[in-house]
Design a protein around this motif. Structure first.
Motif, PDB file in Angstrom:
ATOM      1  N   GLY A 130      28.534  49.473  37.443  1.00  0.00           N
ATOM      2  CA  GLY A 130      27.682  49.613  36.273  1.00  0.00           C
ATOM      3  C   GLY A 130      28.136  48.812  35.073  1.00  0.00           C
ATOM      4  N   SER A 131      29.115  47.934  35.263  1.00  0.00           N
ATOM      5  CA  SER A 131      29.618  47.110  34.165  1.00  0.00           C
ATOM      6  C   SER A 131      30.496  46.003  34.750  1.00  0.00           C
ATOM      7  CB  SER A 131      30.444  47.945  33.186  1.00  0.00           C
ATOM      8  OG  SER A 131      31.643  48.405  33.814  1.00  0.00           O
ATOM      9  N   LEU A 132      30.915  45.102  33.883  1.00  0.00           N
ATOM     10  CA  LEU A 132      31.852  44.056  34.301  1.00  0.00           C
ATOM     11  C   LEU A 132      33.249  44.678  34.316  1.00  0.00           C
ATOM     12  CD1 LEU A 132      31.878  41.050  35.090  1.00  0.00           C
ATOM     13  CD2 LEU A 132      32.438  40.520  32.730  1.00  0.00           C
ATOM     14  N   SER A 133      33.512  45.441  35.346  1.00  0.00           N
ATOM     15  CA  SER A 133      34.750  46.212  35.483  1.00  0.00           C
ATOM     16  C   SER A 133      35.928  45.291  35.803  1.00  0.00           C
ATOM     17  CB  SER A 133      34.582  47.228  36.605  1.00  0.00           C
ATOM     18  OG  SER A 133      34.287  46.560  37.828  1.00  0.00           O
ATOM     19  N   PRO A 134      37.161  45.808  35.722  1.00  0.00           N
ATOM     20  CA  PRO A 134      38.315  44.986  36.084  1.00  0.00           C
ATOM     21  C   PRO A 134      38.227  44.363  37.478  1.00  0.00           C
ATOM     22  CG  PRO A 134      39.049  46.901  34.884  1.00  0.00           C
ATOM     23  CD  PRO A 134      37.568  47.090  35.102  1.00  0.00           C
ATOM     24  N   PRO A 135      37.791  45.085  38.515  1.00  0.00           N
ATOM     25  CA  PRO A 135      37.648  44.430  39.821  1.00  0.00           C
ATOM     26  C   PRO A 135      36.625  43.291  39.791  1.00  0.00           C
ATOM     27  CG  PRO A 135      37.684  46.797  40.099  1.00  0.00           C
ATOM     28  CD  PRO A 135      37.554  46.546  38.623  1.00  0.00           C
ATOM     29  N   ALA A 136      35.541  43.474  39.050  1.00  0.00           N
ATOM     30  CA  ALA A 136      34.539  42.414  38.939  1.00  0.00           C
ATOM     31  C   ALA A 136      35.123  41.203  38.227  1.00  0.00           C
ATOM     32  CB  ALA A 136      33.311  42.926  38.193  1.00  0.00           C
ATOM     33  N   ARG A 137      35.846  41.445  37.144  1.00  0.00           N
ATOM     34  CA  ARG A 137      36.479  40.341  36.416  1.00  0.00           C
ATOM     35  C   ARG A 137      37.463  39.589  37.311  1.00  0.00           C
ATOM     36  NH1 ARG A 137      35.909  40.458  30.828  1.00  0.00           N
ATOM     37  NH2 ARG A 137      34.896  42.335  29.999  1.00  0.00           N
ATOM     38  N   PHE A 138      38.230  40.343  38.074  1.00  0.00           N
ATOM     39  CA  PHE A 138      39.200  39.703  38.967  1.00  0.00           C
ATOM     40  C   PHE A 138      38.500  38.797  39.968  1.00  0.00           C
ATOM     41  CE2 PHE A 138      41.512  39.526  42.981  1.00  0.00           C
ATOM     42  CZ  PHE A 138      42.759  39.083  42.566  1.00  0.00           C
ATOM     43  N   ALA A 139      37.403  39.286  40.547  1.00  0.00           N
ATOM     44  CA  ALA A 139      36.670  38.500  41.545  1.00  0.00           C
ATOM     45  C   ALA A 139      36.090  37.234  40.929  1.00  0.00           C
ATOM     46  CB  ALA A 139      35.570  39.347  42.172  1.00  0.00           C
TER      47      ALA A 139
END
Length: 217
Positions: A130-139
């Motif tokens: 539901g957001s640009l979470s830390p895992p999303a940022r890492f990817a």
């Protein structure tokens, strides 16, 4: 007038959710933010003051297939990642972001140097979390490291910023993605159009905020 400006910004916000393909799971959050903003203005604003009515241009509404087509144009149609993306897209269409993320993790595990699959994983995490979470940022960061001159990772990270309400960061990513896009690329117009929609919304929101602050003095 103040109410006109508020209505315009509200309509633009709703249009932006559709035009930029914000997942429906986030519409409730965005709607709540709009309602709070309207309530705050009703309580503290002075809507009777005169103001020139803005005239935003109409924009076409983007559908999920359009975004998939843009991604295909960026990366190419016949890639090793295509087999993953067909299943990934199918899962996302039915709202199973968790399975889509698991599929993308399997893809980057098998092809750890694929910027395309890392970008897909980032997009999957954005929808799932539901957001640009830390895992999303890492990817997304991993995708950018693998393909620093390719516009796709930055474009889709920018979309993640939009979905998280971080419009300034989204604009920075999209401007950089456009800079990395060749002038004759078939997908360049798609990036330009989305950037124009975002710029229009940012400008309208800033104008409305400035008016509210002026009315409260």
């Amino acid at each position: 007038m103040g109410w006109v400006m508020l209505a315009v910004v509200t309509v633009l916000a709703a249009g932006l959710l559709v035009a930029l393909r914000v997942p429906r799971l986030l519409w409730t959050t965005a709607g709540a933010a709009l309602v709070l903003g309207c309530a705050g203005y009703a309580a503290q604003g002075r809507p009777g003051l005169g103001e020139a009515k803005p005239r935003p241009q109409a924009r076409s509404i983007e559908t999920a297939p359009d975004l998939i087509a843009l991604r295909t144009a960026m990366w190419g149609k016949f890639t090793v990642e295509s087999q993953y993306e067909v299943a990934f897209d199918a899962l996302m269409r039915v709202g199973d972001a968790r399975s889509a993320v698991k599929l993308a993790i399997g893809g980057v595990t098998k092809y750890p140097d694929s910027a395309e699959l890392w970008t897909d994983l980032g997009s999957g995490f954005v929808t799932h979390d539901g957001s640009l979470s830390p895992p999303a940022r890492f990817a997304f960061d991993r995708a950018i490291t693998l393909a620093p001159q390719h516009p796709a990772p930055r474009f889709f990270r920018g979309l993640g910023h939009v979905q998280s309400g971080q419009l300034a960061e989204a604009r920075a990513d999209w401007v950089q993605a456009l800079t990395l896009t060749p002038a004759n690329a078939p997908y360049r117009a798609g990036i330009e159009e989305r950037l124009a929609v975002l710029d229009q919304f940012i400008a309208m929101a800033a104008q409305a905020q400035a008016q509210i602050q002026a009315e409260q003095r």
